[in-house]
Scaffold this active site. Structure first.
Site, PDB file in Angstrom:
ATOM      1  N   ASP A  92      17.780 -13.818  37.964  1.00 19.39           N
ATOM      2  CA  ASP A  92      16.977 -12.728  38.522  1.00 19.39           C
ATOM      3  C   ASP A  92      17.171 -12.770  40.043  1.00 19.39           C
ATOM      4  O   ASP A  92      16.677 -13.695  40.695  1.00 19.39           O
ATOM      5  CB  ASP A  92      15.491 -12.922  38.210  1.00 19.39           C
ATOM      6  CG  ASP A  92      15.148 -12.792  36.734  1.00 19.39           C
ATOM      7  OD1 ASP A  92      15.907 -13.314  35.900  1.00 19.39           O
ATOM      8  OD2 ASP A  92      14.106 -12.196  36.426  1.00 19.39           O
ATOM      9  N   LYS A 156      14.404  -4.826  37.338  1.00 19.18           N
ATOM     10  CA  LYS A 156      13.081  -5.462  37.317  1.00 19.18           C
ATOM     11  C   LYS A 156      12.217  -4.898  38.429  1.00 19.18           C
ATOM     12  O   LYS A 156      12.684  -4.677  39.551  1.00 19.18           O
ATOM     13  CB  LYS A 156      13.278  -6.971  37.467  1.00 19.18           C
ATOM     14  CG  LYS A 156      12.014  -7.820  37.557  1.00 19.18           C
ATOM     15  CD  LYS A 156      12.406  -9.283  37.649  1.00 19.18           C
ATOM     16  CE  LYS A 156      11.233 -10.186  37.974  1.00 19.18           C
ATOM     17  NZ  LYS A 156      11.647 -11.602  38.125  1.00 19.18           N
ATOM     18  N   LYS A 185      12.590  -4.738  33.073  1.00 17.36           N
ATOM     19  CA  LYS A 185      11.647  -5.857  33.057  1.00 17.36           C
ATOM     20  C   LYS A 185      10.501  -5.537  33.998  1.00 17.36           C
ATOM     21  O   LYS A 185      10.714  -5.157  35.154  1.00 17.36           O
ATOM     22  CB  LYS A 185      12.326  -7.157  33.480  1.00 17.36           C
ATOM     23  CG  LYS A 185      11.357  -8.343  33.626  1.00 17.36           C
ATOM     24  CD  LYS A 185      12.072  -9.619  34.017  1.00 17.36           C
ATOM     25  CE  LYS A 185      11.108 -10.743  34.349  1.00 17.36           C
ATOM     26  NZ  LYS A 185      11.788 -12.000  34.737  1.00 17.36           N
TER      27      LYS A 185
END
Length: 223
Positions: A92, A156, A185
């Site tokens: 991430d 995300k 996400k």
């Protein structure tokens, strides 16, 4: 939704700068017990957590350029490669918000492409953190369009360390633009079952939260 489906949504998170090995042991034990999808950790903890989770179905996810995104592309690529060498199954990374604010979309595209390429080469899941609380609508849309070109596994909403976390509006926006080509996400401020399920309904396919155990227990109690 079944409990088995619920728990596989969760990236069980402990990203505190003061987290100890005892905190990591607790995080990994909880993830192992509940079969969460991943533990989300700072990259320095990758090797330790990989050993704790060896032989389980729980991934180790390393946060890159975290939480500000204010390092060079080369630094982020190196940190990504280092985390993968240490056992990361998922990455991430935080975009360079300054370059986005300056309208340098070529920089953002190159950064995303280079990090996603490293992940793809190593069969590692890639997630791009937008940090939407600092972005305009146009900037969010531009990032989504770049993601459609580059094709990370996920985009995300947030780090959870900014001035705001995931919102239903942002999840819906991201999902509307990327459709089924890139997953979404939601992370930041998701602390109960209602909020979790609302994010899923809006289009999120992963939930980043430090409250995964509490949400799972709430689901069990209702069931």
């Amino acid at each position: 939704m079944t409990k088995e489906q619920l728990v596989r949504l969760f990236d069980h998170t402990c990203l505190h700068p003061y987290a100890t090995h005892a905190d990591m042991e607790k995080l990994c034990a909880e993830a192992r017990e509940h079969h969460f999808a991943m533990v989300a950790i700072n990259s320095v903890q990758t090797r330790f957590c990989k050993e704790l989770l060896r032989g389980t179905d729980v991934h180790v996810g390393a946060a890159i350029g975290f939480p500000l995104g204010q390092t060079t592309v080369e630094t982020k690529v190196f940190e990504t490669e280092d985390a993968i060498r240490n056992g990361a199954d998922e990455i991430d990374y935080v975009i360079n918000i300054t370059e986005l604010k300056m309208g340098n979309l070529d920089y953002i595209r190159d950064e995303m492409q280079r990090i996603v390429d490293v992940c793809r080469k190593n069969n590692v899941i890639s997630k791009v953190i937008f940090e939407n609380c600092y972005l305009t609508q146009a900037e969010k849309e531009a990032l989504c369009r770049i993601a459609l070109e580059v094709k990370p596994d996920f985009i995300k909403t947030s780090t959870g360390f900014g001035s705001g976390g995931a919102t239903l509006e942002d999840v819906k926006l991201m999902k509307r633009i990327v459709g089924d080509q890139v997953k979404v996400k939601a992370a930041g401020g998701i602390r109960d079952l209602a909020a979790c399920l609302a994010m899923v309904e809006a289009g999120a396919e992963r939930i980043g939260t430090s409250a995964a155990v509490r949400i799972t227990q709430e689901f069990e109690a209702r069931a």
